[in-house]
Scaffold this active site. Structure first.
Site, PDB file in Angstrom:
ATOM      1  N   LYS A  52     -11.061  -2.944  -8.022  1.00  0.00           N
ATOM      2  CA  LYS A  52     -11.596  -1.980  -7.049  1.00  0.00           C
ATOM      3  C   LYS A  52     -12.212  -0.775  -7.770  1.00  0.00           C
ATOM      4  O   LYS A  52     -13.294  -0.309  -7.413  1.00  0.00           O
ATOM      5  CB  LYS A  52     -10.481  -1.528  -6.079  1.00  0.00           C
ATOM      6  CG  LYS A  52     -10.084  -2.626  -5.090  1.00  0.00           C
ATOM      7  CD  LYS A  52      -8.843  -2.301  -4.269  1.00  0.00           C
ATOM      8  CE  LYS A  52      -8.448  -3.503  -3.420  1.00  0.00           C
ATOM      9  NZ  LYS A  52      -7.216  -3.293  -2.616  1.00  0.00           N
ATOM     10  N   GLN A  96      -2.142   0.644  -2.394  1.00  0.00           N
ATOM     11  CA  GLN A  96      -2.092  -0.791  -2.661  1.00  0.00           C
ATOM     12  C   GLN A  96      -0.755  -1.364  -2.200  1.00  0.00           C
ATOM     13  O   GLN A  96       0.308  -0.833  -2.509  1.00  0.00           O
ATOM     14  CB  GLN A  96      -2.319  -1.056  -4.163  1.00  0.00           C
ATOM     15  CG  GLN A  96      -2.484  -2.521  -4.529  1.00  0.00           C
ATOM     16  CD  GLN A  96      -3.715  -3.184  -3.912  1.00  0.00           C
ATOM     17  OE1 GLN A  96      -4.719  -2.525  -3.611  1.00  0.00           O
ATOM     18  NE2 GLN A  96      -3.652  -4.487  -3.707  1.00  0.00           N
ATOM     19  N   ASP A 119      -8.986   1.130   4.383  1.00  0.00           N
ATOM     20  CA  ASP A 119      -8.382  -0.208   4.488  1.00  0.00           C
ATOM     21  C   ASP A 119      -8.327  -0.661   5.950  1.00  0.00           C
ATOM     22  O   ASP A 119      -8.112  -1.845   6.218  1.00  0.00           O
ATOM     23  CB  ASP A 119      -6.938  -0.173   3.950  1.00  0.00           C
ATOM     24  CG  ASP A 119      -6.812  -0.810   2.568  1.00  0.00           C
ATOM     25  OD1 ASP A 119      -7.624  -1.691   2.239  1.00  0.00           O
ATOM     26  OD2 ASP A 119      -5.885  -0.421   1.832  1.00  0.00           O
TER      27      ASP A 119
HETATM   28  N1  GUN Z   1      -2.691  -5.907  -0.828  1.00  0.00           N
HETATM   29  C1  GUN Z   1      -3.292  -7.094  -0.586  1.00  0.00           C
HETATM   30  N2  GUN Z   1      -4.480  -6.911   0.048  1.00  0.00           N
HETATM   31  C2  GUN Z   1      -4.617  -5.575   0.205  1.00  0.00           C
HETATM   32  C3  GUN Z   1      -5.644  -4.774   0.785  1.00  0.00           C
HETATM   33  O1  GUN Z   1      -6.663  -5.240   1.302  1.00  0.00           O
HETATM   34  N3  GUN Z   1      -5.423  -3.421   0.739  1.00  0.00           N
HETATM   35  C4  GUN Z   1      -4.286  -2.886   0.200  1.00  0.00           C
HETATM   36  N4  GUN Z   1      -4.161  -1.573   0.241  1.00  0.00           N
HETATM   37  N5  GUN Z   1      -3.328  -3.607  -0.323  1.00  0.00           N
HETATM   38  C5  GUN Z   1      -3.494  -4.948  -0.332  1.00  0.00           C
END
Ligand code: GUN
Length: 293
Positions: A52, A96, A119
């Site tokens: 990311k 995350q 998100d």
């Molecule tokens: N863990 C797995 N997929 C995601 C996501 O799309 N966003 C976040 N914040 N954590 C995750």
């Protein structure tokens, strides 16, 4: 069979975002800025966060990675979220997941200002999504919609079967595919671990979205000819055929089912790269919304 190529599609989206960043700067805006909180050092989460941050760099966004040890208290985490909420330079904040067991994920999610919740996990934004109001769509479901749209997959009136009811993928996906929209207007069946006769249901799917996290769970006898399959699963397994000694498997036995499909996403290179592209898109939306305010 047409491969729904997330690698190339996400590349296209990132190029479009780069152009939009230039335009934003030319119009007096600032670079979009994404902050990410990572707790602990889970290998998969490190990989996702690393990707990311790298993607932010690629499209000209600023990023800030905030790390905590896995024994962080919920109070410390909430205090940091509050600091980011207040920081007017930051457009988007993600925490995350998963978080260590002693931290209540919903409490953390609810602490994020919905305006910065790129998100799309905050209850306010999930509610707005369900009501078809403007909001940030959760990145993985949004990436799936984008793949369907950019490959002109017909969805109206189709039977869409979703396997898995997670907050991140299965549940929002089922809502989005039923909305009065394109992609959407499907008759949706959301299946999960308590579903009886799963195979009887999946065999009637025109669109099958699989997000349960079990490698190669969907086999050829579970689908009908002409189905469009979206595989969200990523399981890392040992392999003596790769240099790294590992390979990634989806929730679908790709080689065994592909000839029966009209469309199918590969793993890797399908849904995965789309998730990051859509997170960036949400961050840009947040940055742009400030320009007029
Ligand atoms: N863990 C797995 N997929 C995601 C996501 O799309 N966003 C976040 N914040 N954590 C995750």
């Amino acid at each position: 069979m047409i491969t729904l190529d997330g690698k190339n599609t996400s590349k296209d989206i990132k190029e479009e975002l780069e152009v939009e960043v230039s335009q934003l700067l030319a119009n007096g805006g600032k670079r979009p800025h994404l902050a990410a909180i990572l707790v602990g050092n889970d290998g998969a989460s490190e990989t996702y966060i690393g990707a990311k941050v790298k993607a932010c760099d690629k499209v000209g966004f600023e990023s800030t990675l905030i790390r905590f040890e896995s024994d962080v208290t919920v109070e410390e985490l909430l205090a940091e979220i509050e600091r980011v909420n207040e920081n007017t330079d930051i457009d988007g904040l993600i925490v995350q997941l998963p978080l260590p067991k002693h931290i209540d994920e919903m409490k953390v999610t609810e602490a994020i200002n919905p305006i910065k919740d790129v998100d799309g996990f905050h209850p306010t934004n999930i509610g707005r999504m369900a009501l078809n109001l403007p909001t940030y769509l959760p990145a993985t479901p949004a990436g799936i919609l984008e793949l369907l749209e950019r490959h002109e997959v017909e969805t109206s009136g189709k039977h869409c079967v979703v396997i898995g009811r997670s907050h991140i993928v299965g549940s929002p996906m089922s809502i989005l595919m039923a909305r009065n929209n394109y992609p959407g207007n499907c008759t949706v069946t959301l299946t999960h671990s308590r579903t009886i006769n799963l195979k009887e249901i999946t065999k009637t799917a025109d669109i099958l979205i699989v997000a349960l996290g079990k490698a190669e769970f969907v086999t050829s006898d579970m689908i009908k000819d002409g189905v469009c399959i979206i595989d969200v699963g990523i399981t890392r397994v040992k392999s003596d055929k790769t240099k790294s000694g590992w390979k990634l498997l989806g929730d679908v036995a790709f080689e065994k089912v592909k000839d029966k499909c009209s469309f199918i996403t590969p793993v890797p290179g399908g849904v995965g790269p789309m998730t990051i592209a859509m997170l960036l898109k949400n961050t840009l939306i947040s940055a742009k919304s400030k320009l007029g305010s």
